[in-house]
Motif scaffolding. Structure first.
Motif, PDB file in Angstrom:
ATOM      1  N   UNK A 161       0.839  -1.189   0.000  1.00 24.01           N
ATOM      2  CA  UNK A 161       0.000   0.000   0.000  1.00 24.01           C
ATOM      3  C   UNK A 161       0.882   1.250   0.000  1.00 24.01           C
ATOM      4  N   UNK A 162       0.304   2.362  -0.460  1.00 27.17           N
ATOM      5  CA  UNK A 162       1.056   3.611  -0.573  1.00 27.17           C
ATOM      6  C   UNK A 162       1.685   4.000   0.758  1.00 27.17           C
ATOM      7  N   UNK A 163       0.921   3.883   1.842  1.00 30.19           N
ATOM      8  CA  UNK A 163       1.424   4.288   3.153  1.00 30.19           C
ATOM      9  C   UNK A 163       2.630   3.434   3.557  1.00 30.19           C
ATOM     10  N   UNK A 164       2.595   2.149   3.218  1.00 26.55           N
ATOM     11  CA  UNK A 164       3.709   1.270   3.561  1.00 26.55           C
ATOM     12  C   UNK A 164       4.954   1.625   2.743  1.00 26.55           C
ATOM     13  N   UNK A 165       4.748   1.931   1.465  1.00 23.38           N
ATOM     14  CA  UNK A 165       5.887   2.279   0.626  1.00 23.38           C
ATOM     15  C   UNK A 165       6.547   3.575   1.092  1.00 23.38           C
ATOM     16  N   UNK A 166       5.748   4.507   1.600  1.00 20.35           N
ATOM     17  CA  UNK A 166       6.285   5.780   2.074  1.00 20.35           C
ATOM     18  C   UNK A 166       7.125   5.624   3.334  1.00 20.35           C
ATOM     19  N   UNK A 167       6.958   4.500   4.027  1.00 18.14           N
ATOM     20  CA  UNK A 167       7.704   4.281   5.260  1.00 18.14           C
ATOM     21  C   UNK A 167       9.034   3.559   5.028  1.00 18.14           C
ATOM     22  N   UNK A 168       9.387   3.316   3.794  1.00 20.25           N
ATOM     23  CA  UNK A 168      10.684   2.721   3.513  1.00 20.25           C
ATOM     24  C   UNK A 168      11.780   3.671   3.982  1.00 20.25           C
ATOM     25  N   UNK A 169      12.727   3.149   4.710  1.00 22.46           N
ATOM     26  CA  UNK A 169      13.749   3.989   5.340  1.00 22.46           C
ATOM     27  C   UNK A 169      14.856   4.359   4.361  1.00 22.46           C
ATOM     28  N   UNK A 170      15.336   5.591   4.453  1.00 25.41           N
ATOM     29  CA  UNK A 170      16.500   6.027   3.707  1.00 25.41           C
ATOM     30  C   UNK A 170      16.174   6.635   2.360  1.00 25.41           C
ATOM     31  N   UNK A 171      17.203   7.037   1.646  1.00 23.63           N
ATOM     32  CA  UNK A 171      17.062   7.671   0.341  1.00 23.63           C
ATOM     33  C   UNK A 171      18.322   7.385  -0.462  1.00 23.63           C
ATOM     34  N   UNK A 172      18.258   7.598  -1.761  1.00 21.13           N
ATOM     35  CA  UNK A 172      19.428   7.406  -2.606  1.00 21.13           C
ATOM     36  C   UNK A 172      20.477   8.458  -2.263  1.00 21.13           C
ATOM     37  N   UNK A 173      21.669   7.997  -1.951  1.00 16.72           N
ATOM     38  CA  UNK A 173      22.735   8.900  -1.528  1.00 16.72           C
ATOM     39  C   UNK A 173      23.902   8.783  -2.495  1.00 16.72           C
ATOM     40  N   UNK A 174      24.105   9.801  -3.294  1.00 13.22           N
ATOM     41  CA  UNK A 174      25.246   9.828  -4.198  1.00 13.22           C
ATOM     42  C   UNK A 174      26.490  10.295  -3.449  1.00 13.22           C
ATOM     43  N   UNK A 175      27.683   9.969  -3.934  1.00 11.07           N
ATOM     44  CA  UNK A 175      28.897  10.476  -3.281  1.00 11.07           C
ATOM     45  C   UNK A 175      28.921  12.003  -3.199  1.00 11.07           C
ATOM     46  N   UNK A 176      28.409  12.667  -4.232  1.00 10.36           N
ATOM     47  CA  UNK A 176      28.370  14.131  -4.206  1.00 10.36           C
ATOM     48  C   UNK A 176      27.502  14.628  -3.053  1.00 10.36           C
ATOM     49  N   UNK A 177      26.303  14.048  -2.905  1.00 10.52           N
ATOM     50  CA  UNK A 177      25.409  14.454  -1.824  1.00 10.52           C
ATOM     51  C   UNK A 177      26.008  14.108  -0.465  1.00 10.52           C
TER      52      UNK A 177
END
Length: 367
Positions: A161-177
């Motif tokens: 469900x949308x709410x469950x997908x939104x609770x996925x932890x973290x984000x894509x982290x590039x070396x630059x970021x």
């Protein structure tokens, strides 16, 4: 060491998705209340087609009379992390990395590995500043952010469900970021009054085999494939022996445009890796003293000697650092540093005495 064996007691990073935490290390005892993203059920590690085997080695230059050495106490957050990072690797050359430092961190959900090196700029000793503090803190924050970032797009189950997908932890982290966030972490750190450092950050995606890098200054990396160098990161310098550098000025000093480079000036690179590729990240203690063909020859010799990938990766790092120490003590040998000096019309023979840090990674495809 192989991907999947990493653990750490470093305090958990609480962030908004894709943003940097607004707190210094010295404030972690009372962290701010911020929103986190976490799954409502445990996430089992997925089978990854790529595996990475790591080694690292370092050697501090001989003590100097003018060297300012006021390290972080082992009781501080960065000091404790520093000792843990050094303790993960068997190194008989030097008990510390001098003004250099490094990190290796498994990324969110075993999506990949992030690693990097930093070289504190020694000129700060003239202002009574220990150059190692900036480099160590920069690597601490890079490690901290990397643990909670994904090497690529976060893996989300489309059947949820949308709410469950939104609770996925973290984000894509590039070396630059990661470099940008780590630098701002240093600027907020009250225990680091001033300093500057070069930096090279790299991430390896365990699902796609993609390498991404951000490099600022004259630290760098190279990729060896089938005994040939397919890429070497060019150094960024303002002029001879003056690299680009991230800087924190003390409150009473007027910033200089020449020595206040920004993370957005970092050179970025991306490529797809293959089975058997070797990645070597290094500070200028290596690149100033050892020519690239010699690095390739050392890696080829170690690979022919056999042993597991973990053993080979560590042996490559050890042998490269040992050879760099030999070259920097030579007074008659032509080195990359002396060659560049001659190009600038300066007479300089032999190696350049410096700290040297090397991180090696061997790529294996598992499927």
């Amino acid at each position: 060491m192989t991907l999947g064996l990493w653990s750490s007691s470093v305090p958990r990073l609480l962030t908004h998705k894709g943003t940097c935490q607004l707190a210094s290390v010295s404030q972690l005892a009372n962290p701010p209340i911020t929103r986190t993203y976490s799954s409502t059920r445990p996430t089992s590690p997925l089978s990854r087609p790529y595996q990475f085997h790591f080694g690292t080695s370092w050697a501090a230059k001989p003590p100097e009379k003018l060297r300012i050495h006021v390290p972080f106490s082992p009781d501080t957050t960065v000091g404790r992390w520093r000792d843990e990072m050094l303790g993960k690797w068997k190194n008989v050359t030097s008990k510390d990395a001098g003004e250099d430092f490094f990190f290796v961190a498994e990324m969110q959900n075993s999506s990949g590995v992030s690693f990097g090196v930093a070289d504190g700029v020694g000129g700060w000793v003239d202002s009574g500043v220990d150059p190692s503090l900036f480099a160590q803190t920069l690597m601490y924050h890079a490690h901290r952010y990397s643990q909670h970032g994904w090497a690529g797009e976060p893996e989300i189950d489309p059947t949820q469900e949308y709410e469950e997908r939104e609770r996925v932890e973290g984000w894509e982290l590039t070396p630059y970021k990661c470099l940008e966030c780590a630098y701002h972490g240093v600027l907020r750190e009250r225990l680091v009054n001033a300093g500057s450092s070069t930096a090279c950050l790299i991430s390896l995606n365990a699902s796609s085999g993609v390498l991404r890098a951000a490099n600022l200054g004259d630290s760098g990396f190279l990729i060896i494939r089938s005994s040939s160098v397919i890429y070497r990161q060019p150094a960024q310098t303002h002029f001879f022996n003056c690299p680009y550098q991230l800087t924190k000025f003390p409150p009473n000093m007027v910033p200089s445009a020449h020595f206040a480079d920004r993370p957005n000036q970092a050179a970025q690179y991306e490529t797809k890796l293959r089975d058997g590729d070797i990645i070597i990240a290094f500070t200028d203690g290596l690149s100033d003293n050892v020519f690239t063909p010699d690095i390739v020859a050392i890696c080829s010799f170690v690979a022919r000697s056999g042993g597991s990938e973990d053993v080979q990766a560590q042996m490559m790092a050890n042998r490269i650092v040992e050879y760099a120490q030999v070259c920097m003590r030579e007074r008659k040998k032509m080195t990359p540093f002396s060659r560049e000096a001659l190009r600038e019309g300066l007479y300089y023979r032999g190696g350049k005495i410096d700290d040297v840090t090397v991180v090696t990674a061997i790529v294996r495809e598992t499927v």
